[in-house]
Design an enzyme around this catalytic site. Structure first.
Site, PDB file in Angstrom:
ATOM      1  N   MET A 132      -5.052  -0.057  12.677  1.00  0.00           N
ATOM      2  CA  MET A 132      -4.997  -1.512  12.587  1.00  0.00           C
ATOM      3  C   MET A 132      -6.060  -2.099  11.649  1.00  0.00           C
ATOM      4  O   MET A 132      -6.561  -3.191  11.875  1.00  0.00           O
ATOM      5  CB  MET A 132      -5.102  -2.129  13.985  1.00  0.00           C
ATOM      6  CG  MET A 132      -4.047  -1.613  14.952  1.00  0.00           C
ATOM      7  SD  MET A 132      -2.356  -1.601  14.286  1.00  0.00           S
ATOM      8  CE  MET A 132      -1.837  -3.223  14.782  1.00  0.00           C
ATOM      9  N   HIS A 166       5.483   1.035   9.970  1.00  0.00           N
ATOM     10  CA  HIS A 166       5.368  -0.370  10.379  1.00  0.00           C
ATOM     11  C   HIS A 166       6.550  -0.709  11.273  1.00  0.00           C
ATOM     12  O   HIS A 166       7.685  -0.338  10.968  1.00  0.00           O
ATOM     13  CB  HIS A 166       5.347  -1.267   9.138  1.00  0.00           C
ATOM     14  CG  HIS A 166       5.170  -2.709   9.483  1.00  0.00           C
ATOM     15  ND1 HIS A 166       3.961  -3.236   9.882  1.00  0.00           N
ATOM     16  CD2 HIS A 166       6.076  -3.729   9.537  1.00  0.00           C
ATOM     17  CE1 HIS A 166       4.112  -4.525  10.158  1.00  0.00           C
ATOM     18  NE2 HIS A 166       5.385  -4.842   9.949  1.00  0.00           N
ATOM     19  N   LEU A 171      -6.547  -0.998   4.339  1.00  0.00           N
ATOM     20  CA  LEU A 171      -7.286  -0.064   3.476  1.00  0.00           C
ATOM     21  C   LEU A 171      -7.379  -0.655   2.063  1.00  0.00           C
ATOM     22  O   LEU A 171      -6.402  -1.215   1.558  1.00  0.00           O
ATOM     23  CB  LEU A 171      -6.569   1.283   3.427  1.00  0.00           C
ATOM     24  CG  LEU A 171      -6.600   2.074   4.732  1.00  0.00           C
ATOM     25  CD1 LEU A 171      -5.608   3.227   4.692  1.00  0.00           C
ATOM     26  CD2 LEU A 171      -8.015   2.593   5.035  1.00  0.00           C
TER      27      LEU A 171
HETATM   28  C1  GAR Z   1       3.452   1.428  16.199  1.00  0.00           C
HETATM   29  O1  GAR Z   1       4.486   0.585  16.629  1.00  0.00           O
HETATM   30  C2  GAR Z   1       3.200   1.243  14.716  1.00  0.00           C
HETATM   31  O2  GAR Z   1       4.365   0.990  13.993  1.00  0.00           O
HETATM   32  C3  GAR Z   1       2.301   0.050  14.736  1.00  0.00           C
HETATM   33  O3  GAR Z   1       1.428   0.268  15.811  1.00  0.00           O
HETATM   34  C4  GAR Z   1       2.110   1.026  16.802  1.00  0.00           C
HETATM   35  C5  GAR Z   1       1.265   2.209  17.152  1.00  0.00           C
HETATM   36  O4  GAR Z   1       1.825   2.901  18.224  1.00  0.00           O
HETATM   37  N1  GAR Z   1       1.579  -0.059  13.503  1.00  0.00           N
HETATM   38  C6  GAR Z   1       1.269  -1.225  12.972  1.00  0.00           C
HETATM   39  O5  GAR Z   1       1.544  -2.287  13.480  1.00  0.00           O
HETATM   40  C7  GAR Z   1       0.479  -1.115  11.690  1.00  0.00           C
HETATM   41  N2  GAR Z   1       0.283  -2.389  11.112  1.00  0.00           N
HETATM   42  P1  GAR Z   1       1.287   4.354  18.585  1.00  0.00           P
HETATM   43  O6  GAR Z   1      -0.239   4.256  18.669  1.00  0.00           O
HETATM   44  O7  GAR Z   1       1.893   4.620  19.942  1.00  0.00           O
HETATM   45  O8  GAR Z   1       1.750   5.297  17.527  1.00  0.00           O
END
Ligand code: GAR
Length: 214
Positions: A90, A109, A93
């Protein structure tokens, strides 16, 4: 030899789990060498430890972005990784990190980009009342979720869904997409022409997945 990969995360790490499960197959072309979290309490770190993968916590608080990213680069280069997968990482970069791994940083994403970039893509999609939601794997550039797209997966957004139900359906799709994209990366089957990503697909592979409604 398997291609060494690094993973960046901030949270639960279910996408890391999907990647680790894929990498466990002897025929899978990549192996995860190092998992880094900017948060010490990220359960993803525990998942990596349970799988015997080296972990590192690199906090971002109380320091400059340049300093933070320099530590990430040094750790990944020290581990000899060739590709980076952001898996629920989160932080944005900057070129200070990206230039160390040019066009070799992937992100997943939880929305069908270019719709709903930034924080809480699933919540944005739910609030907008879309009928089709989904997830995207893309190369990371210096923008927020603006990099060239590798593959996308669409899922229905059902009238009865609350945000969390939609999130879970998207997440299941993410777990199908990310190992597929990492395979292409590790096998050197990705070519970038401008913003277009060309992928040398094998029979049965697809750049777009669908989950049918109801
Ligand atoms: C996922 O839904 C991913 O797509 C999102 O965070 C979650 C992580 O889940 N990523 C973002 O929003 C990036 N901007 P996880 O820790 O269970 O893999």
């Amino acid at each position: 030899m398997k291609v060494p990969v690094g993973v960046l995360l901030s949270g639960s790490g279910t996408n890391l789990q999907a990647l680790m499960d894929a990498c466990a197959a002897p025929s899978f072309p990549a192996e995860i060498r190092l998992v880094i979290s900017n948060r010490a309490d990220a359960y993803g770190l525990e998942r990596a430890r349970l799988a015997g993968i080296p972990t590192l916590c690199v906090p971002h608080r109380g320091r400059s972005r340049a300093d933070f990213e320099a530590e990430l680069v040094a750790a990944f280069q020290g581990a000899g990784v060739q590709w980076i997968c952001c898996a629920g990482f989160m932080r944005v970069l900057t070129p200070a990190f990206l230039d160390a791994f040019p066009n070799r940083v992937l992100n997943i994403h939880p929305a069908l980009l270019p719709a709903f970039p930034g924080l809480d893509g699933q919540g944005q999609a739910h609030a907008a009342g879309v009928r089709i939601a989904g997830a995207t794997v893309h190369l990371v550039d210096a923008g927020t979720d603006t990099g060239p797209i590798l593959c996308q997966g669409a899922v229905p957004a059902l009238p009865a869904d609350d945000r969390d139900a939609l999130q879970q359906r998207i997440l299941a799709m993410e777990h199908r997409l990310y190992p597929m994209a990492l395979r292409w990366a590790a096998e050197g089957r990705i070519q970038l022409t401008g913003r277009q990503v060309q992928i040398d697909l094998l029979p049965g592979e697809a750049l777009a997945l669908w989950e049918a409604a109801g």
